[in-house]
Design an enzyme around this catalytic site. Structure first.
Site, PDB file in Angstrom:
ATOM      1  N   GLY A  25       0.670  -1.290  -0.066  1.00 32.31           N
ATOM      2  CA  GLY A  25      -0.034   0.145   0.173  1.00 32.31           C
ATOM      3  C   GLY A  25       0.912   1.473  -0.213  1.00 32.31           C
ATOM      4  N   ARG A  29       1.122  -5.518  -5.725  1.00 28.29           N
ATOM      5  CA  ARG A  29       1.512  -6.538  -4.892  1.00 28.29           C
ATOM      6  C   ARG A  29       1.886  -7.663  -5.943  1.00 28.29           C
ATOM      7  NH1 ARG A  29      -2.880  -4.284  -1.590  1.00 28.29           N
ATOM      8  NH2 ARG A  29      -1.831  -3.231   0.223  1.00 28.29           N
ATOM      9  N   GLY A  37       5.561  -2.073   3.626  1.00 25.70           N
ATOM     10  CA  GLY A  37       5.455  -2.549   4.897  1.00 25.70           C
ATOM     11  C   GLY A  37       5.791  -3.922   5.021  1.00 25.70           C
ATOM     12  N   ASP A  38       5.183  -4.833   5.795  1.00 23.91           N
ATOM     13  CA  ASP A  38       5.732  -6.165   6.134  1.00 23.91           C
ATOM     14  C   ASP A  38       5.765  -7.015   4.976  1.00 23.91           C
ATOM     15  OD1 ASP A  38       2.914  -6.435   5.918  1.00 23.91           O
ATOM     16  OD2 ASP A  38       2.666  -7.497   7.947  1.00 23.91           O
ATOM     17  N   THR A  78       4.458   2.772   5.420  1.00 24.51           N
ATOM     18  CA  THR A  78       3.026   2.465   5.496  1.00 24.51           C
ATOM     19  C   THR A  78       2.335   3.254   6.374  1.00 24.51           C
ATOM     20  OG1 THR A  78       1.678   0.514   6.634  1.00 24.51           O
ATOM     21  CG2 THR A  78       3.735   0.563   7.120  1.00 24.51           C
ATOM     22  N   ASP A 115       0.086   2.219   8.467  1.00 25.57           N
ATOM     23  CA  ASP A 115      -0.365   1.605   9.720  1.00 25.57           C
ATOM     24  C   ASP A 115       0.306   1.649  10.906  1.00 25.57           C
ATOM     25  OD1 ASP A 115      -2.407   0.716   7.690  1.00 25.57           O
ATOM     26  OD2 ASP A 115      -1.354  -1.312   7.300  1.00 25.57           O
ATOM     27  N   ASP A 163       2.765  -0.423  11.810  1.00 25.83           N
ATOM     28  CA  ASP A 163       2.462  -1.662  12.411  1.00 25.83           C
ATOM     29  C   ASP A 163       3.743  -2.510  12.246  1.00 25.83           C
ATOM     30  OD1 ASP A 163       2.513  -1.991   9.674  1.00 25.83           O
ATOM     31  OD2 ASP A 163       0.854  -3.449   9.681  1.00 25.83           O
ATOM     32  N   ARG A 202      -5.176  -2.182   9.404  1.00 23.68           N
ATOM     33  CA  ARG A 202      -5.118  -3.579   9.373  1.00 23.68           C
ATOM     34  C   ARG A 202      -5.280  -3.945  10.983  1.00 23.68           C
ATOM     35  NH1 ARG A 202      -3.446  -6.025   4.315  1.00 23.68           N
ATOM     36  NH2 ARG A 202      -2.417  -4.368   3.228  1.00 23.68           N
ATOM     37  N   ALA A 219     -11.608  11.988  21.174  1.00 32.14           N
ATOM     38  CA  ALA A 219     -12.729  10.991  20.973  1.00 32.14           C
ATOM     39  C   ALA A 219     -13.055  10.298  22.374  1.00 32.14           C
ATOM     40  CB  ALA A 219     -12.077   9.642  20.231  1.00 32.14           C
ATOM     41  N   ARG A 257     -23.920  15.421  31.686  1.00 30.93           N
ATOM     42  CA  ARG A 257     -23.021  16.554  31.889  1.00 30.93           C
ATOM     43  C   ARG A 257     -23.333  17.608  31.079  1.00 30.93           C
ATOM     44  NH1 ARG A 257     -18.351  14.100  31.390  1.00 30.93           N
ATOM     45  NH2 ARG A 257     -17.728  15.896  30.381  1.00 30.93           N
ATOM     46  N   LYS A 291     -22.686  17.038  27.557  1.00 37.08           N
ATOM     47  CA  LYS A 291     -21.858  17.173  26.182  1.00 37.08           C
ATOM     48  C   LYS A 291     -22.883  16.898  24.994  1.00 37.08           C
ATOM     49  CE  LYS A 291     -17.272  15.640  25.655  1.00 37.08           C
ATOM     50  NZ  LYS A 291     -15.963  14.705  26.119  1.00 37.08           N
ATOM     51  N   HIS A 307      -9.722   5.169   1.788  1.00 43.82           N
ATOM     52  CA  HIS A 307      -8.408   5.443   1.247  1.00 43.82           C
ATOM     53  C   HIS A 307      -7.978   6.979   1.379  1.00 43.82           C
ATOM     54  CE1 HIS A 307      -9.038   1.215   0.045  1.00 43.82           C
ATOM     55  NE2 HIS A 307      -7.614   1.432  -0.332  1.00 43.82           N
TER      56      HIS A 307
HETATM   57  O1  F6P Z   1      -1.380  -1.350   4.841  1.00 45.57           O
HETATM   58  C1  F6P Z   1      -2.311  -0.044   4.268  1.00 45.57           C
HETATM   59  C2  F6P Z   1      -3.544  -0.338   4.139  1.00 45.57           C
HETATM   60  O2  F6P Z   1      -4.262   0.880   3.685  1.00 45.57           O
HETATM   61  C3  F6P Z   1      -4.164  -0.869   5.353  1.00 45.57           C
HETATM   62  O3  F6P Z   1      -4.624   0.060   6.214  1.00 45.57           O
HETATM   63  C4  F6P Z   1      -5.805  -1.352   4.775  1.00 45.57           C
HETATM   64  O4  F6P Z   1      -6.115  -2.306   5.627  1.00 45.57           O
HETATM   65  C5  F6P Z   1      -5.322  -1.702   3.356  1.00 45.57           C
HETATM   66  O5  F6P Z   1      -3.852  -1.084   3.201  1.00 45.57           O
HETATM   67  C6  F6P Z   1      -6.165  -1.457   2.317  1.00 45.57           C
HETATM   68  O6  F6P Z   1      -5.736  -2.085   1.214  1.00 45.57           O
HETATM   69  P1  F6P Z   1      -6.076  -1.898  -0.166  1.00 45.57           P
HETATM   70  O7  F6P Z   1      -5.578  -0.539  -0.925  1.00 45.57           O
HETATM   71  O8  F6P Z   1      -5.687  -2.820  -1.161  1.00 45.57           O
HETATM   72  O9  F6P Z   1      -7.810  -1.729  -0.282  1.00 45.57           O
END
Ligand code: F6P
Length: 319
Positions: free
Chosen positions: A11, A72, A102-103, A125, A127, A129, A171, A186, A211, A213, A249
């Site tokens: 990604g 990919r 990423g990984d 990435t 993420d 992660d 993810r 939040a 309260r 909010k 996205h």
């Molecule tokens: O790894 C990046 C990411 O945006 C994730 O957060 C998400 O789950 C995934 O890729 C979405 O993948 P795609 O772009 O293939 O829909």
């Protein structure tokens, strides 16, 4: 090394372009030749390679996405795919490769290293992660994009006295939700790393309403469930007016923040320095504000516990 290649894979993430720029310009500064490999490992398998010059990376530091494109590639994981990749590497005399992603990208880099092509991984990435590094490239920008959208949501949710469930990417990692949740004020954050306690969330929402909010924002990481399902369940249990929003996205694009541009520049420089010194099979990262590199396999096997202090902080501040 004197001839290297650079690719982006998996990604895309804001800051990848700034990182390609840093790799190309650093390599040229050191008198090295640098090839851009298109569409990640697909370009290696299919010989889609171009030489990069100083002006190949002009005017891209501020752009999201990746000028090298990304994909990919399942074929790369096969024996034939690896053979084709190795012949591309040989054809251009590439001695080392920098893989930004990423990984999955890192696993590809490990495969290359195992087959005698030294590779260096740069964490790109949204993420956040990859456990060996405090931050990945693109994470800061993605969270800031989410924050801007959460600001907009807060306006309309307050006017209508509603609850907003905001689903963000990541993810199986809850970092985007956690940081956007704390930064966006939040009232609740739901992430895959921490078991969900819906009754507690409802109680807290009710207390805040008592309260005075006027709105509640719940940040939900995609790895912890679906915003639409949660909205339905909460609506049934509380009777509140609830809307769900999936940011999607949008959070993957956009101009990188200052933090991501600086990180990209430092990561790119460091990766080239490693290859210049004939050091491959490393993962570049940032730990305690210092640029580091560690063994790629070790990096992939590390575990990073979720920041429970940050999670608790969110609860305290949202009271
Ligand atoms: O790894 C990046 C990411 O945006 C994730 O957060 C998400 O789950 C995934 O890729 C979405 O993948 P795609 O772009 O293939 O829909």
């Amino acid at each position: 090394m004197r001839i290297i290649g650079v690719l982006t894979s998996g990604g895309d993430a804001p800051g990848m372009n700034a990182c390609i720029r840093a790799v190309v310009r650093t390599a040229l500064y050191f008198g090295m030749k640098v090839y851009g490999i298109s569409r990640g490992y697909y370009g290696l398998v299919n010989d889609d390679v171009i030489e990069m010059h100083l002006d190949s990376v002009s005017d891209i530091i501020q752009r999201g996405g990746t000028i090298l494109y990304t994909a990919r590639c399942d074929e790369f994981k096969t024996k034939e795919g690896m053979e084709k990749s190795l012949s591309t590497v040989k054809k251009y005399g590439i001695e080392g490769i920098i893989a930004i992603g990423g990984d999955g990208t890192f696993r590809g880099a490990i495969d290359l290293s195992t087959h005698g092509v030294p590779a260096v991984g740069i964490p790109g990435t949204i993420d956040n992660d990859l456990p060996y590094t405090d931050y990945t490239l693109g994470f800061d920008t993605a969270v800031n994009t989410c924050l801007n959208l959460i600001n907009n949501l807060r306006d309309t949710m307050t006017s209508h006295e509603r609850v907003s469930i905001v689903e963000v990417m990541g993810r199986n990692c809850g970092d985007i939700a956690l940081y956007a949740g704390v930064g966006g004020g939040a009232e609740a954050i739901i992430i895959p790393e921490v078991p969900i306690n819906l009754d507690d969330i409802i109680k807290r929402m009710q207390q805040s309403r008592d309260r005075g909010k006027r709105s509640n924002i719940i940040l939900l990481a995609e790895g912890a469930g679906s915003a639409e399902n949660l909205a339905k369940e909460l609506r049934e249990k509380t009777g509140y007016s609830i809307r769900s929003t999936i940011i999607g996205h949008v959070q993957r694009g956009g101009a990188p923040t200052m933090a991501d541009r600086i990180l990209a520049s430092k990561f790119g420089y460091h990766a080239v320095e490693l290859l210049k010194n004939d050091t491959g099979n490393r993962a570049v990262g940032i730990v305690n504000n210092k640029i580091v590199d560690i063994d790629l396999v070790e990096a992939m096997n590390m575990k990073r516990p979720v920041d429970m202090h940050m999670f608790k902080l969110a609860e305290i501040l949202a009271l």
